[in-house]
Every structure is written in structure tokens, then in C-alpha cells.
Design an enzyme around this catalytic site. Sequence first.
Site, short mmCIF file in Angstrom:
data_model
loop_
_atom_site.label_atom_id
_atom_site.label_comp_id
_atom_site.label_asym_id
_atom_site.label_seq_id
_atom_site.Cartn_x
_atom_site.Cartn_y
_atom_site.Cartn_z
N MET A 123 -9.29 8.21 -0.07
CA MET A 123 -9.82 8.69 0.90
C MET A 123 -10.57 10.12 0.98
O MET A 123 -9.71 11.04 0.39
CB MET A 123 -9.15 8.81 2.20
CG MET A 123 -8.25 7.37 2.40
SD MET A 123 -7.35 7.51 4.04
CE MET A 123 -6.68 5.81 3.99
N ASP A 170 -4.80 3.72 -1.86
CA ASP A 170 -5.90 4.09 -1.27
C ASP A 170 -6.56 5.49 -1.44
O ASP A 170 -5.65 6.27 -0.95
CB ASP A 170 -5.60 3.93 0.23
CG ASP A 170 -5.14 2.52 0.74
OD1 ASP A 170 -6.07 1.79 0.66
OD2 ASP A 170 -3.98 2.13 0.95
N GLY A 193 -8.88 4.21 7.05
CA GLY A 193 -8.79 5.41 7.15
C GLY A 193 -7.08 5.47 7.39
O GLY A 193 -6.72 6.79 7.06
N MET A 236 -12.20 4.62 -0.75
CA MET A 236 -12.96 4.81 0.58
C MET A 236 -13.52 6.42 0.36
O MET A 236 -12.99 7.10 1.12
CB MET A 236 -11.91 4.95 1.80
CG MET A 236 -11.46 3.51 2.09
SD MET A 236 -9.85 3.40 2.97
CE MET A 236 -8.61 3.50 1.56
N ASP A 266 -6.90 -6.53 4.17
CA ASP A 266 -6.27 -5.00 4.24
C ASP A 266 -6.33 -4.76 5.46
O ASP A 266 -7.36 -4.23 5.95
CB ASP A 266 -7.15 -4.34 3.19
CG ASP A 266 -6.29 -2.67 2.90
OD1 ASP A 266 -5.28 -2.69 3.67
OD2 ASP A 266 -6.93 -1.93 2.38
N GLY A 267 -5.05 -4.40 6.08
CA GLY A 267 -5.03 -3.70 7.48
C GLY A 267 -4.29 -4.33 8.63
O GLY A 267 -4.66 -5.58 8.76
N HIS A 272 -8.51 1.01 -4.12
CA HIS A 272 -9.41 0.91 -2.91
C HIS A 272 -9.87 2.21 -2.77
O HIS A 272 -9.15 3.04 -2.22
CB HIS A 272 -8.56 0.37 -1.96
CG HIS A 272 -9.21 0.23 -0.54
ND1 HIS A 272 -8.85 0.04 0.65
CD2 HIS A 272 -10.74 0.33 -0.32
CE1 HIS A 272 -9.88 -0.06 1.73
NE2 HIS A 272 -11.01 0.30 1.03
N HIS A 309 -0.82 -1.25 -4.31
CA HIS A 309 -2.63 -1.08 -3.47
C HIS A 309 -2.58 0.71 -3.33
O HIS A 309 -1.59 1.00 -2.75
CB HIS A 309 -2.54 -1.67 -2.34
CG HIS A 309 -3.70 -1.60 -1.49
ND1 HIS A 309 -5.05 -2.42 -2.21
CD2 HIS A 309 -4.34 -0.76 -0.70
CE1 HIS A 309 -6.04 -1.74 -1.16
NE2 HIS A 309 -5.75 -0.95 -0.33
N GLY A 344 -1.01 1.41 9.45
CA GLY A 344 -0.32 1.21 10.79
C GLY A 344 -1.21 0.78 12.04
O GLY A 344 -0.63 0.82 13.16
N MET A 357 -11.86 -5.79 5.08
CA MET A 357 -10.91 -4.81 6.14
C MET A 357 -10.71 -5.59 7.25
O MET A 357 -11.50 -5.93 8.16
CB MET A 357 -11.69 -3.52 6.28
CG MET A 357 -11.80 -2.41 4.97
SD MET A 357 -10.22 -2.13 4.18
CE MET A 357 -9.24 -1.52 5.48
N SER A 362 0.95 -1.19 -0.02
CA SER A 362 0.01 0.13 0.15
C SER A 362 0.86 1.47 -0.02
O SER A 362 1.54 1.66 0.88
CB SER A 362 -0.82 -0.06 1.34
OG SER A 362 -1.42 1.27 1.48
C1 DX5 Z 1 -6.31 1.74 5.55
C2 DX5 Z 1 -5.99 1.19 3.98
C3 DX5 Z 1 -4.89 0.45 3.89
C4 DX5 Z 1 -3.65 0.76 4.83
C5 DX5 Z 1 -2.82 -0.26 5.23
O1 DX5 Z 1 -7.44 2.27 5.56
O2 DX5 Z 1 -6.84 0.69 3.34
O3 DX5 Z 1 -4.52 -0.06 2.71
O4 DX5 Z 1 -2.80 1.33 3.99
O5 DX5 Z 1 -1.78 -0.19 5.97
P1 DX5 Z 1 -1.25 -0.90 7.00
O6 DX5 Z 1 -0.79 -2.27 6.25
O7 DX5 Z 1 -0.11 -0.25 7.64
O8 DX5 Z 1 -2.44 -1.53 8.09
ZN ZN Z 2 -6.53 -0.03 1.13
#
Ligand code: DX5
Ligand code: ZN
Length: 216
Positions: free
Chosen positions: A37, A35, A142, A68, A175-176, A66, A33, A145, A137, A8
Site C-alpha cells: 500500500m 499487500d 487499505g 494497492m 480478499d477481505g 497485491h 498473500h 479486519g 475485493m 495475508s
Molecule cells: C486489505 C487487504 C487484505 C487484508 C485482508 O486491503 O488487501 O489482503 O489483509 O484482511 P482481512 O482478511 O483481515 O480482511
Molecule cells: Zn490483499
Amino acid sequence: MKRLIAPSLLSANFGKLHEEIEMINKSEADWFHIDVMDGVFVPNISFGFPIIKFIKKSAKKPLDVHLMIVDPQRYIKEFKDVGANILSVHYEACTHLHRTIAAINELGMQAGVVINPHTSVNLLDDILSDVNMVLIMSVNPGYGGQKFIENTFTKIDRLKSKIIQKNTNTLIEIDGGVDLINASKLFEVGADVLVAGNTVFSSKNPAETISQLKNI
Ligand code: DX5
Ligand code: ZN
């Protein structure tokens, strides 16, 4: 079962984004990947079309985008135009999910549906045959880490049974909070694709960490 890794870029160093992209190109990673948002569906804002366009110029692997964002059907064509290969929308953000999935497929992209940690996989029974991928998820979306939610294993197991029962080729992406400790169990219970942000980009040797995740 496939074992794909999708780093990601949310956790990448944007000051040297080109180098980060090249690292992923040369690594054993399978997808990028990405993200997106909007500060409404999730409390955070990430990046939009110009950044994705920039990534696409150098990326030698598919872009797994992805979304969001609320009402993602408004922007399907724009994401196609900037180079998305797989486009995933949240179950919780779509009033007419079936129509949105069809629109993604009609533009030639793979379509994914994403469920938040509180959303049951049972709610996907009537859309499962129409999607290419389900993204479960394993944190509340959001931020990168965050801590992995253990109930994810049960959800993967339940979803995998449904996929086998319906005899579809639907991929399961997680994811996450994915790390070198939970990755092998995630693959074992039925995950096909693991997203990893913090685990990859906070590592001293990101390419090596990608390889470890893939061959775990
Ligand atoms: C969170 C994202 C993830 C995020 C994952 O909302 O959708 O893709 O970047 O990060 P890690 O792997 O650090 O949890
Ligand atoms: Zn994601």
C-alpha cells in the site's frame, strides 16, 4: 474449481515474521498473500521491497502480491526481482491496463486484475482472456479486519458465468473479511482462492484455522 488459501501477512506479527512464515510453510496454505500500500491509492501504507525480499528467502510457497498503489506499471520489474510469482494490479489504478498485464506476463509472472467493491465485473469483459486471475475485493482496500461486503457473492456468480462462457482458466480470488462462516459459500459460488488475514492471525491456532478454511 480449486480451493486455495492465501493467508495475508498484513495481519501477521512482524516482530516474529520468520516464525509466521514458517507457520505458513508448514500449514495447508497454498500462497503467501502480500499487500503493498502506498498511502495514495489507499489511505494506509504497508511495506515494500526489503520486507518482500526477506519473506521470499524463507517462503516455500508462491508469493501472491497485491499492489494497492497508483500507476503500478512503474515497479513491475522490481516486484519480479524480489520474488513475486503472482502480481495483481487494481483496475482503478491503471490507465493502460492491457499493457500492464502484458508486461507482468512478459516477465514470467502470473497477472491478476483487482476490482474494488464499487467496480462492476462487466468492466472486465475485454481483459478477462488476458489475465490469469481476477481478485474481487470484498472490503474497501487499505486495512485488515474489516466487515465482509455481501454483494461480493453476486459479483462472483456473474464473473464465474463469464469465465465459463469464455472458456478461460481465470482464477477468482476473494480478499477481505473472509472467515469460517462465509468461506464455504464463497467456494460454492465460484471462488478459487480465499485470502484471510485477521481470521488466520487472530486465531489461537493459525495453522489449524488455515486447514479449516481449506477443508470447509
Ligand atoms: C486489505 C487487504 C487484505 C487484508 C485482508 O486491503 O488487501 O489482503 O489483509 O484482511 P482481512 O482478511 O483481515 O480482511
Ligand atoms: Zn490483499
